[in-house]
Design a protein around this motif. Structure first.
Motif, PDB file in Angstrom:
ATOM      1  N   LEU A  92      27.427  26.657  32.358  1.00 20.91           N
ATOM      2  CA  LEU A  92      26.984  27.993  32.745  1.00 20.91           C
ATOM      3  C   LEU A  92      25.917  28.526  31.789  1.00 20.91           C
ATOM      4  O   LEU A  92      24.871  29.020  32.221  1.00 20.91           O
ATOM      5  CB  LEU A  92      28.172  28.960  32.775  1.00 20.91           C
ATOM      6  CG  LEU A  92      29.148  28.841  33.929  1.00 20.91           C
ATOM      7  CD1 LEU A  92      30.353  29.749  33.701  1.00 20.91           C
ATOM      8  CD2 LEU A  92      28.464  29.196  35.229  1.00 20.91           C
ATOM      9  N   ALA A  93      26.181  28.423  30.511  1.00 16.37           N
ATOM     10  CA  ALA A  93      25.252  28.962  29.517  1.00 16.37           C
ATOM     11  C   ALA A  93      23.903  28.254  29.575  1.00 16.37           C
ATOM     12  O   ALA A  93      22.857  28.898  29.559  1.00 16.37           O
ATOM     13  CB  ALA A  93      25.853  28.842  28.123  1.00 16.37           C
ATOM     14  N   ALA A  94      23.914  26.937  29.643  1.00 22.63           N
ATOM     15  CA  ALA A  94      22.661  26.194  29.658  1.00 22.63           C
ATOM     16  C   ALA A  94      21.890  26.414  30.953  1.00 22.63           C
ATOM     17  O   ALA A  94      20.665  26.507  30.932  1.00 22.63           O
ATOM     18  CB  ALA A  94      22.923  24.710  29.449  1.00 22.63           C
ATOM     19  N   ALA A  95      22.588  26.504  32.070  1.00 20.25           N
ATOM     20  CA  ALA A  95      21.896  26.753  33.338  1.00 20.25           C
ATOM     21  C   ALA A  95      21.207  28.112  33.315  1.00 20.25           C
ATOM     22  O   ALA A  95      20.045  28.237  33.717  1.00 20.25           O
ATOM     23  CB  ALA A  95      22.886  26.677  34.494  1.00 20.25           C
ATOM     24  N   PHE A  96      21.901  29.129  32.828  1.00 18.01           N
ATOM     25  CA  PHE A  96      21.285  30.453  32.729  1.00 18.01           C
ATOM     26  C   PHE A  96      20.135  30.454  31.726  1.00 18.01           C
ATOM     27  O   PHE A  96      19.085  31.033  31.968  1.00 18.01           O
ATOM     28  CB  PHE A  96      22.313  31.507  32.345  1.00 18.01           C
ATOM     29  CG  PHE A  96      23.265  31.863  33.452  1.00 18.01           C
ATOM     30  CD1 PHE A  96      22.834  32.051  34.752  1.00 18.01           C
ATOM     31  CD2 PHE A  96      24.615  32.019  33.185  1.00 18.01           C
ATOM     32  CE1 PHE A  96      23.713  32.378  35.764  1.00 18.01           C
ATOM     33  CE2 PHE A  96      25.506  32.350  34.184  1.00 18.01           C
ATOM     34  CZ  PHE A  96      25.058  32.534  35.485  1.00 18.01           C
ATOM     35  N   ALA A  97      20.339  29.815  30.582  1.00 21.98           N
ATOM     36  CA  ALA A  97      19.306  29.793  29.547  1.00 21.98           C
ATOM     37  C   ALA A  97      18.061  29.058  30.026  1.00 21.98           C
ATOM     38  O   ALA A  97      16.939  29.495  29.772  1.00 21.98           O
ATOM     39  CB  ALA A  97      19.845  29.149  28.275  1.00 21.98           C
ATOM     40  N   LYS A  98      18.242  27.937  30.722  1.00 21.31           N
ATOM     41  CA  LYS A  98      17.092  27.195  31.240  1.00 21.31           C
ATOM     42  C   LYS A  98      16.360  27.989  32.307  1.00 21.31           C
ATOM     43  O   LYS A  98      15.148  27.877  32.448  1.00 21.31           O
ATOM     44  CB  LYS A  98      17.525  25.834  31.783  1.00 21.31           C
ATOM     45  CG  LYS A  98      17.769  24.819  30.705  1.00 21.31           C
ATOM     46  CD  LYS A  98      18.029  23.460  31.317  1.00 21.31           C
ATOM     47  CE  LYS A  98      17.981  22.385  30.259  1.00 21.31           C
ATOM     48  NZ  LYS A  98      18.036  21.048  30.843  1.00 21.31           N
ATOM     49  N   ALA A  99      17.091  28.798  33.074  1.00 22.93           N
ATOM     50  CA  ALA A  99      16.445  29.631  34.091  1.00 22.93           C
ATOM     51  C   ALA A  99      15.678  30.783  33.446  1.00 22.93           C
ATOM     52  O   ALA A  99      14.633  31.195  33.956  1.00 22.93           O
ATOM     53  CB  ALA A  99      17.495  30.175  35.056  1.00 22.93           C
ATOM     54  N   ILE A 100      16.162  31.291  32.330  1.00 22.45           N
ATOM     55  CA  ILE A 100      15.530  32.429  31.671  1.00 22.45           C
ATOM     56  C   ILE A 100      14.352  31.993  30.805  1.00 22.45           C
ATOM     57  O   ILE A 100      13.306  32.642  30.800  1.00 22.45           O
ATOM     58  CB  ILE A 100      16.568  33.186  30.799  1.00 22.45           C
ATOM     59  CG1 ILE A 100      17.606  33.844  31.691  1.00 22.45           C
ATOM     60  CG2 ILE A 100      15.898  34.218  29.913  1.00 22.45           C
ATOM     61  CD1 ILE A 100      18.796  34.404  30.935  1.00 22.45           C
ATOM     62  N   TYR A 101      14.504  30.905  30.075  1.00 22.43           N
ATOM     63  CA  TYR A 101      13.482  30.484  29.113  1.00 22.43           C
ATOM     64  C   TYR A 101      12.252  29.979  29.864  1.00 22.43           C
ATOM     65  O   TYR A 101      12.358  29.160  30.772  1.00 22.43           O
ATOM     66  CB  TYR A 101      14.043  29.390  28.208  1.00 22.43           C
ATOM     67  CG  TYR A 101      13.238  29.192  26.949  1.00 22.43           C
ATOM     68  CD1 TYR A 101      13.340  30.093  25.910  1.00 22.43           C
ATOM     69  CD2 TYR A 101      12.369  28.129  26.815  1.00 22.43           C
ATOM     70  CE1 TYR A 101      12.603  29.929  24.748  1.00 22.43           C
ATOM     71  CE2 TYR A 101      11.625  27.957  25.667  1.00 22.43           C
ATOM     72  CZ  TYR A 101      11.744  28.856  24.640  1.00 22.43           C
ATOM     73  OH  TYR A 101      11.005  28.701  23.496  1.00 22.43           O
ATOM     74  N   PRO A 102      11.038  30.427  29.477  1.00 22.57           N
ATOM     75  CA  PRO A 102       9.847  30.151  30.287  1.00 22.57           C
ATOM     76  C   PRO A 102       9.276  28.741  30.163  1.00 22.57           C
ATOM     77  O   PRO A 102       8.453  28.360  30.963  1.00 22.57           O
ATOM     78  CB  PRO A 102       8.832  31.174  29.758  1.00 22.57           C
ATOM     79  CG  PRO A 102       9.260  31.449  28.368  1.00 22.57           C
ATOM     80  CD  PRO A 102      10.758  31.336  28.378  1.00 22.57           C
TER      81      PRO A 102
END
Length: 92
Positions: free
Chosen positions: A12-22
């Motif tokens: 969950l954390a990595a999926a959200f972080a990868k979606a947020i990080y440009p």
């Protein structure tokens, strides 16, 4: 926290972080999960440091709660950023 909870939190954390990080990060599901688990560890320990003023290296800082996921996502973003710095410095 059990290993299954760490895996779920990591994904969950990595999926959200990868979606947020440009920037483009690449990697498959295993590297995403490892990145999220590292992010949860880093974020949880940074959260403990800010909250208490002491650095307490513990694996149980972030849990499967909304706050725990948010802290893990922030930690994963920090891990993505630091990983990008390391990759750029090794390519130069």
């Amino acid at each position: 926290m059990s290993i299954i909870a760490w895996v779920v939190l990591g994904l969950l954390a990595a999926a959200f972080a990868k979606a947020i990080y440009p920037d483009y990060q690449g990697g498959g599901i295993l590297s995403t999960m490892i990145l999220g688990i590292i992010g949860a560890f880093v974020g949880g320990n940074l959260f403990t440091l800010v909250g208490t003023g002491t650095l307490q290296i513990t694996a149980a800082s972030a849990g499967l709660t909304l706050a725990g996921i948010l802290v893990a996502v922030l930690g994963a973003i920090v891990a993505i950023y630091l990983g990008g710095l390391i990759r750029r410095s090794s390519n130069a």
